[in-house]
Design a protein around this motif. Structure first.
Motif, mmCIF file in Angstrom:
data_model
loop_
_atom_site.group_PDB
_atom_site.id
_atom_site.type_symbol
_atom_site.label_atom_id
_atom_site.label_comp_id
_atom_site.label_asym_id
_atom_site.label_seq_id
_atom_site.Cartn_x
_atom_site.Cartn_y
_atom_site.Cartn_z
ATOM 1 N N LEU A 354 0.834 -1.210 0.000
ATOM 2 C CA LEU A 354 0.000 0.000 0.000
ATOM 3 C C LEU A 354 0.865 1.255 0.000
ATOM 4 O O LEU A 354 0.550 2.241 -0.668
ATOM 5 C CB LEU A 354 -0.934 -0.003 1.211
ATOM 6 N N ILE A 355 1.978 1.210 0.743
ATOM 7 C CA ILE A 355 2.884 2.367 0.785
ATOM 8 C C ILE A 355 3.589 2.526 -0.563
ATOM 9 O O ILE A 355 3.700 3.630 -1.107
ATOM 10 C CB ILE A 355 3.915 2.203 1.915
ATOM 11 N N LEU A 356 4.064 1.398 -1.113
ATOM 12 C CA LEU A 356 4.722 1.450 -2.419
ATOM 13 C C LEU A 356 3.751 1.932 -3.510
ATOM 14 O O LEU A 356 4.116 2.732 -4.378
ATOM 15 C CB LEU A 356 5.267 0.073 -2.780
ATOM 16 N N SER A 357 2.516 1.459 -3.432
ATOM 17 C CA SER A 357 1.503 1.869 -4.429
ATOM 18 C C SER A 357 1.169 3.355 -4.296
ATOM 19 O O SER A 357 0.987 4.053 -5.298
ATOM 20 C CB SER A 357 0.230 1.042 -4.254
ATOM 21 N N LEU A 358 1.085 3.820 -3.053
ATOM 22 C CA LEU A 358 0.789 5.232 -2.820
ATOM 23 C C LEU A 358 1.894 6.118 -3.381
ATOM 24 O O LEU A 358 1.635 7.153 -4.000
ATOM 25 C CB LEU A 358 0.606 5.485 -1.318
ATOM 26 N N PHE A 359 3.149 5.689 -3.194
ATOM 27 C CA PHE A 359 4.273 6.461 -3.734
ATOM 28 C C PHE A 359 4.252 6.440 -5.266
ATOM 29 O O PHE A 359 4.450 7.472 -5.919
ATOM 30 C CB PHE A 359 5.600 5.885 -3.229
ATOM 31 N N ALA A 360 3.997 5.245 -5.841
ATOM 32 C CA ALA A 360 3.991 5.117 -7.298
ATOM 33 C C ALA A 360 2.928 5.987 -7.946
ATOM 34 O O ALA A 360 3.132 6.520 -9.044
ATOM 35 C CB ALA A 360 3.775 3.652 -7.685
ATOM 36 N N SER A 361 1.788 6.157 -7.263
ATOM 37 C CA SER A 361 0.682 6.900 -7.864
ATOM 38 C C SER A 361 0.688 8.391 -7.537
ATOM 39 O O SER A 361 0.075 9.184 -8.247
ATOM 40 C CB SER A 361 -0.654 6.298 -7.417
ATOM 41 N N SER A 362 1.392 8.774 -6.468
ATOM 42 C CA SER A 362 1.387 10.187 -6.076
ATOM 43 C C SER A 362 2.700 10.900 -6.415
ATOM 44 O O SER A 362 2.697 12.026 -6.927
ATOM 45 C CB SER A 362 1.108 10.324 -4.572
ATOM 46 N N ILE A 363 3.846 10.264 -6.162
ATOM 47 C CA ILE A 363 5.153 10.882 -6.416
ATOM 48 C C ILE A 363 5.747 10.397 -7.730
ATOM 49 O O ILE A 363 6.418 11.153 -8.437
ATOM 50 C CB ILE A 363 6.131 10.585 -5.252
ATOM 51 N N GLY A 364 5.491 9.132 -8.087
ATOM 52 C CA GLY A 364 6.030 8.576 -9.330
ATOM 53 C C GLY A 364 5.765 9.438 -10.557
ATOM 54 O O GLY A 364 6.679 9.667 -11.361
#
Length: 448
Positions: A354-364
């Motif tokens: 969930l943390i990795l997905s949140l980073f990928a979708s918001s900061i990526g």
């Protein structure tokens, strides 16, 4: 119509430069050169372009152009927007299937492909600098750029090989000097390039040469560091490569789909086609996708096992005892949800996902915005025309750069555990005297 073509723009750029040069020449002729006029011996230094433009870059991918012309003829009856959507979709599936095939071939093949993609991205960026800054007359620019790429890769990838397979190199006398003196060799290689650059400095081109020296090193810092971190992630287990890459792919596709069908509100001026609807839709889709895929990938040992050498089988280990992160755990549901189910069995990695997905979708996506700003600065649409409907390799891997760096930091902070096999390999790499000393200290420690 012809004036809008790259060749037409190129001729206009040449005319503008000639006009600027003529006006500068007339000013220099009319300016006083007598007493009180400041002059230096570097007045003839060639300036940087005031308005950098890559519009006249020559597209070398003639085969790709042929493909595009074929698709344009095939889809001629469709709206250009839908035509691009279909072409982009076809080649997206081609890349996804190619990615799946590469993963099935194992970590070593994937690592080599990552290195090849890094080289291709470097070529695309360096070509832009080469054309935009009109560096054709600069001595040794391209040669030194590629030399610094080789040196950077030798240093970083050598460190990785020594870290993971150094004990094997110690067994072969002809490789041992490369392990022992790796850093000194790497430093001397870079120093040789640095000396070569200084010797290549030419009076007329000082400013351009130092600008492109910095341009090359920033490119190296971004590309070589991120690709090296990506390969480090592979060494921790293929899941740490497959999962982050899949998140970026999912977010990119879903953001494009939501933006294409529902996009109304512009997100940023750097990339006018990006919309808030696409950004939010892609983010939610990525969170759901990540949670589900994390549970599927965690089930396979060959994906979660770190890259280690099995000395008995004389090959890479394909099985291991998974670390707790990849072992199913029973969680007690919080009160609002315990009404439906009191416990839930999950892989802990699914919570991390969930943390990795949140980073990928918001900061990526900001990796893509950064690349868009870069292209706008040089007035180009894409880095290259290698992939129909997508542009160059750099256009596809801009978001992967920041994601690879975050994943590596995340592993070292929350997921990495000591590997008994790696510790054994390090002990075996010691000299007999140091090995005896290590065993003595170990016995004394456990006696206490």
């Amino acid at each position: 119509m012809s004036s809008s073509t790259p060749s037409g723009i190129y001729h206009r750029n040449i005319e503008n430069e000639n006009n600027i040069n003529q006006s500068q020449l007339s000013k220099s002729e009319t300016s006083p050169t007598g007493a009180g006029a400041p002059t230096t011996e570097d007045d003839d230094m060639e300036p940087l372009p005031s308005q950098p433009s890559g519009a006249h870059m020559i597209v070398e991918e003639s085969t790709i152009q042929t493909f595009m012309q074929y698709f344009d003829r095939l889809l001629i009856g469709l709206n250009p927007r839908w035509r691009n959507w279909i072409i982009r979709g076809i080649f997206s599936w081609v890349m996804i299937l190619g990615f799946a095939k590469l993963v099935s071939m194992g970590p070593l093949v994937v690592s080599i492909v990552v290195l090849l993609i890094q080289i291709k991205c470097f070529q695309e960026i360096i070509n832009i600098g080469y054309v935009v800054y009109k560096s054709h007359n600069l001595p040794w620019f391209r040669t030194l750029s590629w030399y610094f790429l080789f040196t950077s890769n030798y240093w970083l990838y050598g460190e990785s090989l020594i870290n993971h397979f150094g004990f094997m190199m110690h067994k072969h006398n002809f490789l041992q000097p490369l392990v022992t003196y790796h850093r000194m060799i790497g430093f001397l290689l870079y120093t040789s390039g640095f000396v070569g650059f200084v010797l290549s400095l030419k009076k007329t081109y000082y400013l351009k040469q130092f600008t492109l020296f910095g341009y090359t090193h920033i490119t190296l810092m971004i590309l070589v560091t991120s690709s090296h971190q990506m390969i480090q992630n592979i060494c921790e287990g293929m899941i740490w490569f497959i999962f982050p890459v899949s998140l970026i792919i999912c977010n990119d596709i879903m953001a494009y789909m939501f933006g294409f069908f529902y996009g109304r509100t512009p997100l940023t001026k750097l990339s006018p086609k990006k919309t808030w609807e696409g950004f939010i839709g892609g983010g939610v889709s990525t969170l759901i996708f990540g949670f589900i895929v994390a549970g599927i990938l965690s089930h396979y040992q060959f994906l979660v096992c770190p890259l280690e050498y099995d000395d008995e089988r004389m090959s890479l280990a394909t099985s291991c005892i998974p670390i707790p992160l990849f072992q199913k755990t029973i969680y007690t549901m919080p009160k609002p949800f315990s009404f439906f189910k009191r416990t839930l069995e999950l892989y802990p990695f699914q919570l991390h996902s969930l943390i990795l997905s949140l980073f990928a979708s918001s900061i990526g996506p900001f990796g893509g915005f950064f690349a868009s700003g870069f292209k706008r600065a040089f007035r180009i649409k894409d880095f290259a025309a290698t992939i129909p409907g997508h542009g160059g390799f750099m256009d596809r891997f801009d978001c992967q750069i920041i994601m690879a760096l975050f994943t590596n930091v995340y592993i070292s902070t929350f997921a990495r555990v000591a590997s008994p096999n790696k510790l054994l390999q390090q002990v075996l790499a010691l000299t007999p005297e140091n090995r005896e000393e290590f065993l003595r200290l170990l016995r004394n420690h456990f006696k206490e």
